[in-house]
Scaffold this motif. Structure first.
Motif, PDB file in Angstrom:
ATOM      1  N   LEU A  18      -2.386 -11.078  -7.982  1.00 45.25           N
ATOM      2  CA  LEU A  18      -1.497  -9.929  -7.836  1.00 45.25           C
ATOM      3  C   LEU A  18      -2.360  -8.681  -7.725  1.00 45.25           C
ATOM      4  O   LEU A  18      -3.212  -8.453  -8.565  1.00 45.25           O
ATOM      5  CB  LEU A  18      -0.574  -9.785  -9.057  1.00 45.25           C
ATOM      6  N   SER A  19      -2.153  -7.890  -6.686  1.00 49.15           N
ATOM      7  CA  SER A  19      -2.910  -6.653  -6.529  1.00 49.15           C
ATOM      8  C   SER A  19      -2.040  -5.483  -6.930  1.00 49.15           C
ATOM      9  O   SER A  19      -0.849  -5.455  -6.615  1.00 49.15           O
ATOM     10  CB  SER A  19      -3.336  -6.478  -5.065  1.00 49.15           C
ATOM     11  N   PRO A  20      -2.621  -4.503  -7.607  1.00 49.09           N
ATOM     12  CA  PRO A  20      -1.837  -3.314  -7.929  1.00 49.09           C
ATOM     13  C   PRO A  20      -1.455  -2.584  -6.649  1.00 49.09           C
ATOM     14  O   PRO A  20      -2.164  -2.657  -5.657  1.00 49.09           O
ATOM     15  CB  PRO A  20      -2.780  -2.482  -8.791  1.00 49.09           C
ATOM     16  N   VAL A  21      -0.337  -1.903  -6.660  1.00 51.01           N
ATOM     17  CA  VAL A  21       0.117  -1.197  -5.467  1.00 51.01           C
ATOM     18  C   VAL A  21      -0.170   0.296  -5.532  1.00 51.01           C
ATOM     19  O   VAL A  21      -0.137   0.978  -4.514  1.00 51.01           O
ATOM     20  CB  VAL A  21       1.616  -1.438  -5.181  1.00 51.01           C
ATOM     21  N   GLU A  22      -0.453   0.808  -6.703  1.00 48.39           N
ATOM     22  CA  GLU A  22      -0.834   2.206  -6.824  1.00 48.39           C
ATOM     23  C   GLU A  22      -1.503   2.419  -8.163  1.00 48.39           C
ATOM     24  O   GLU A  22      -1.346   1.612  -9.082  1.00 48.39           O
ATOM     25  CB  GLU A  22       0.360   3.141  -6.681  1.00 48.39           C
ATOM     26  N   GLY A  23      -2.262   3.482  -8.240  1.00 49.42           N
ATOM     27  CA  GLY A  23      -2.925   3.767  -9.504  1.00 49.42           C
ATOM     28  C   GLY A  23      -3.852   4.949  -9.378  1.00 49.42           C
ATOM     29  O   GLY A  23      -4.002   5.538  -8.313  1.00 49.42           O
ATOM     30  N   ILE A  24      -4.457   5.264 -10.504  1.00 50.13           N
ATOM     31  CA  ILE A  24      -5.380   6.388 -10.585  1.00 50.13           C
ATOM     32  C   ILE A  24      -6.654   5.911 -11.260  1.00 50.13           C
ATOM     33  O   ILE A  24      -6.609   5.164 -12.237  1.00 50.13           O
ATOM     34  CB  ILE A  24      -4.771   7.563 -11.387  1.00 50.13           C
TER      35      ILE A  24
END
Length: 144
Positions: A18-24
């Motif tokens: 599972l890849s993250p779809v957004e972040g900082i």
């Protein structure tokens, strides 16, 4: 039990299923940002396209981590003599990366097969300042 379900999801995330779809990423998270991007690069099955005006040998090294048979392209507005030399040396040892110049670029994108990521920092500068990334719900043709 809920804890078991959370543990399974966490394990899938860690194993890159599972890849993250957004972040900082925050200033100083250089290694974390590097691992995030190299995991995206390794996840490609067919193609990688990087759109980034600030490319150096560290970016070429990141793209060298792609799987066998994955085609790689860089589109940049700054095709310097140094980059040309670095690219020639890279391409003599690793599967080639095609670099084209496009002066109509501002933002940075990484296209992994059919997934388009907007990345707020040049790959060579990941983690050196606060930046965000987002997976966009658009086809690569919208950018290419």
């Amino acid at each position: 039990e809920m804890k078991k379900d959370v543990d399974i999801l966490f394990e899938k995330f860690i194993s890159r299923q599972l890849s993250p779809v957004e972040g900082i990423f925050y200033d100083g998270q250089i290694f974390d940002a590097y691992v995030f991007v190299t995991n995206l690069i390794r996840s490609a099955k067919q193609t990688l396209v990087l759109i980034d005006n600030y490319v150096d040998e560290s970016v070429l090294l990141m793209l060298a981590k792609r799987q066998d048979g994955v085609e790689a392209e860089i589109r940049t507005g700054r095709l310097t003599e140094t980059l040309k030399q670095d690219l020639a040396k890279h391409n003599s040892q690793y599967p080639p990366i095609v670099v084209t110049q496009n002066k109509n670029i501002h933002d940075r994108f990484l296209i992994v097969d059919d997934d388009v990521y907007h990345i707020g920092a040049s790959l060579k500068d990941l983690g050196k300042k606060l930046f965000a990334f987002s997976k966009l719900n658009i086809p690569p043709s919208a950018i290419l």
